[in-house]
Design a protein around this motif. Structure first.
Motif, PDB file in Angstrom:
ATOM      1  N   TYR A  33       0.829  -1.212   0.000  1.00 21.73           N
ATOM      2  CA  TYR A  33       0.000   0.000   0.000  1.00 21.73           C
ATOM      3  C   TYR A  33       0.859   1.256   0.000  1.00 21.73           C
ATOM      4  O   TYR A  33       0.691   2.140  -0.835  1.00 21.73           O
ATOM      5  CB  TYR A  33      -0.936   0.005   1.202  1.00 21.73           C
ATOM      6  CG  TYR A  33      -1.772   1.268   1.292  1.00 21.73           C
ATOM      7  CD1 TYR A  33      -2.832   1.469   0.419  1.00 21.73           C
ATOM      8  CD2 TYR A  33      -1.480   2.258   2.224  1.00 21.73           C
ATOM      9  CE1 TYR A  33      -3.596   2.629   0.478  1.00 21.73           C
ATOM     10  CE2 TYR A  33      -2.238   3.416   2.300  1.00 21.73           C
ATOM     11  CZ  TYR A  33      -3.290   3.597   1.418  1.00 21.73           C
ATOM     12  OH  TYR A  33      -4.033   4.753   1.470  1.00 21.73           O
ATOM     13  N   GLU A  34       1.786   1.336   0.940  1.00 20.99           N
ATOM     14  CA  GLU A  34       2.598   2.544   1.029  1.00 20.99           C
ATOM     15  C   GLU A  34       3.611   2.639  -0.103  1.00 20.99           C
ATOM     16  O   GLU A  34       3.967   3.732  -0.539  1.00 20.99           O
ATOM     17  CB  GLU A  34       3.301   2.605   2.385  1.00 20.99           C
ATOM     18  CG  GLU A  34       2.344   2.875   3.522  1.00 20.99           C
ATOM     19  CD  GLU A  34       3.052   3.247   4.811  1.00 20.99           C
ATOM     20  OE1 GLU A  34       4.293   3.129   4.872  1.00 20.99           O
ATOM     21  OE2 GLU A  34       2.362   3.673   5.745  1.00 20.99           O
ATOM     22  N   SER A  37       2.979   4.454  -5.236  1.00 24.43           N
ATOM     23  CA  SER A  37       2.722   5.894  -5.319  1.00 24.43           C
ATOM     24  C   SER A  37       1.537   6.158  -6.241  1.00 24.43           C
ATOM     25  O   SER A  37       1.184   5.326  -7.084  1.00 24.43           O
ATOM     26  CB  SER A  37       3.954   6.625  -5.857  1.00 24.43           C
ATOM     27  OG  SER A  37       4.176   6.279  -7.212  1.00 24.43           O
ATOM     28  N   LYS A  59      -6.673   7.142  -2.543  1.00 23.13           N
ATOM     29  CA  LYS A  59      -5.820   5.957  -2.612  1.00 23.13           C
ATOM     30  C   LYS A  59      -6.333   4.831  -1.723  1.00 23.13           C
ATOM     31  O   LYS A  59      -6.344   3.658  -2.124  1.00 23.13           O
ATOM     32  CB  LYS A  59      -4.388   6.332  -2.225  1.00 23.13           C
ATOM     33  CG  LYS A  59      -3.395   5.184  -2.307  1.00 23.13           C
ATOM     34  CD  LYS A  59      -2.008   5.631  -1.874  1.00 23.13           C
ATOM     35  CE  LYS A  59      -1.039   4.467  -1.848  1.00 23.13           C
ATOM     36  NZ  LYS A  59       0.309   4.861  -1.376  1.00 23.13           N
ATOM     37  N   GLU A  60      -6.765   5.183  -0.515  1.00 22.70           N
ATOM     38  CA  GLU A  60      -7.278   4.154   0.384  1.00 22.70           C
ATOM     39  C   GLU A  60      -8.524   3.495  -0.183  1.00 22.70           C
ATOM     40  O   GLU A  60      -8.686   2.266  -0.117  1.00 22.70           O
ATOM     41  CB  GLU A  60      -7.594   4.747   1.762  1.00 22.70           C
ATOM     42  CG  GLU A  60      -8.105   3.702   2.745  1.00 22.70           C
ATOM     43  CD  GLU A  60      -8.517   4.294   4.084  1.00 22.70           C
ATOM     44  OE1 GLU A  60      -9.492   3.794   4.686  1.00 22.70           O
ATOM     45  OE2 GLU A  60      -7.862   5.253   4.529  1.00 22.70           O
ATOM     46  N   SER A 120       3.810  -0.169   7.480  1.00 21.23           N
ATOM     47  CA  SER A 120       2.585   0.622   7.611  1.00 21.23           C
ATOM     48  C   SER A 120       2.776   1.750   8.624  1.00 21.23           C
ATOM     49  O   SER A 120       3.099   1.515   9.778  1.00 21.23           O
ATOM     50  CB  SER A 120       1.440  -0.296   8.054  1.00 21.23           C
ATOM     51  OG  SER A 120       0.214   0.352   7.948  1.00 21.23           O
ATOM     52  N   SER A 121       2.567   2.991   8.195  1.00 16.83           N
ATOM     53  CA  SER A 121       2.717   4.151   9.061  1.00 16.83           C
ATOM     54  C   SER A 121       1.395   4.458   9.757  1.00 16.83           C
ATOM     55  O   SER A 121       0.364   3.836   9.488  1.00 16.83           O
ATOM     56  CB  SER A 121       3.148   5.362   8.236  1.00 16.83           C
ATOM     57  OG  SER A 121       2.116   5.734   7.344  1.00 16.83           O
ATOM     58  N   GLU A 123      -0.422   6.967   9.282  1.00 11.53           N
ATOM     59  CA  GLU A 123      -1.365   7.464   8.276  1.00 11.53           C
ATOM     60  C   GLU A 123      -2.066   6.320   7.552  1.00 11.53           C
ATOM     61  O   GLU A 123      -3.169   6.482   7.024  1.00 11.53           O
ATOM     62  CB  GLU A 123      -0.646   8.353   7.253  1.00 11.53           C
ATOM     63  CG  GLU A 123      -0.162   9.695   7.792  1.00 11.53           C
ATOM     64  CD  GLU A 123       1.111   9.557   8.622  1.00 11.53           C
ATOM     65  OE1 GLU A 123       1.759   8.494   8.560  1.00 11.53           O
ATOM     66  OE2 GLU A 123       1.439  10.508   9.345  1.00 11.53           O
ATOM     67  N   SER A 124      -1.421   5.162   7.529  1.00 12.10           N
ATOM     68  CA  SER A 124      -1.989   4.008   6.824  1.00 12.10           C
ATOM     69  C   SER A 124      -2.601   2.991   7.783  1.00 12.10           C
ATOM     70  O   SER A 124      -2.833   1.844   7.419  1.00 12.10           O
ATOM     71  CB  SER A 124      -0.895   3.324   5.986  1.00 12.10           C
ATOM     72  OG  SER A 124      -0.314   4.229   5.080  1.00 12.10           O
ATOM     73  N   HIS A 128      -3.870  -0.997   7.361  1.00 10.42           N
ATOM     74  CA  HIS A 128      -3.278  -2.066   8.160  1.00 10.42           C
ATOM     75  C   HIS A 128      -4.371  -2.853   8.885  1.00 10.42           C
ATOM     76  O   HIS A 128      -4.397  -4.085   8.852  1.00 10.42           O
ATOM     77  CB  HIS A 128      -2.302  -1.465   9.174  1.00 10.42           C
ATOM     78  CG  HIS A 128      -1.770  -2.455  10.165  1.00 10.42           C
ATOM     79  ND1 HIS A 128      -2.412  -2.741  11.358  1.00 10.42           N
ATOM     80  CD2 HIS A 128      -0.666  -3.243  10.137  1.00 10.42           C
ATOM     81  CE1 HIS A 128      -1.737  -3.662  12.021  1.00 10.42           C
ATOM     82  NE2 HIS A 128      -0.661  -3.974  11.309  1.00 10.42           N
TER      83      HIS A 128
END
Length: 201
Positions: A33-34, A37, A59-60, A120-121, A123-124, A128
């Protein structure tokens, strides 16, 4: 002016949504995912960012649609496996399906639900959590199927459906990681054979 606006709004899209989603799914599958781009996604899809937002959302939202497509397509082996007549056949079909799906000729190796959650950050986090739920749901369905096998006498009374389900899920995702590492289908099939040597009889 109203007629002109309606004409613009009613204009058919200049791209195949199904094909664009397939390509986005493959980018997410290969890059996570991350790692995927927006430029890479829209480039693969053959559309502009504006068109992507209009057709799929952000994007999500695009990832969620790609995951649905993955579950109904490449990863559908997990659902089909549950229909096998015996618990051992279920386990075998699940693991062989994992081998086939994670080593497609000319396609991304590994598993979208594993690669999608790497690095996974905060923001994501939603993505996750979505993938954790997706994987847990597959484990619950396996456990239910094995519990049924115990009740039907296909598995011994002392067999633990939850433990068996977790074992098969762990092997399935391990296969995905090894496929991403470069192991070929024959090598992964040997792992499947070894995993089932101790299957309860």
């Amino acid at each position: 002016m109203g007629d002109s606006r309606r004409a613009v709004m009613g204009r058919p899209r200049g791209f195949d949504i199904d094909q664009a989603l397939e390509r986005a799914m493959r980018v997410f599958w290969a890059r996570g995912y991350e790692g995927a781009s927006l430029a890479e996604l829209t480039g693969a899809m053959g559309i502009t960012k504006t068109s992507m937002y209009a057709a799929f959302g952000n994007k999500e939202q695009l990832f969620r649609k790609a995951l649905q497509r993955y579950g109904a397509g490449p990863a559908a082996y997990a659902t089909r496996a549950l229909e096998e007549p015996t618990a051992r056949a279920v386990a075998l079909a699940f693991l062989r399906g994992a081998v086939c799906t994670t080593t497609p000729p000319g396609g991304p190796s590994g598993c979208l639900t594993v690669q999608g959650a790497l690095a996974s950050s905060d923001e994501s986090r939603a993505v996750h959590d979505l993938l954790v739920d997706w994987r847990n749901d597959a484990g619950v369905r396996l456990e239910e199927r094995f519990r049924r096998a115990v009740n039907e006498g296909d598995l011994p009374r002392n067999a633990d459906p939850r433990r068996l389900a977790r074992f098969i899920m762990t092997m399935g995702f391990g296969i995905a990681v090894q496929a991403a590492n470069g192991l070929d289908p024959a090598e992964l099939d040997e792992i499947v054979d070894t995993a089932l040597l101790g299957w309860p009889a």
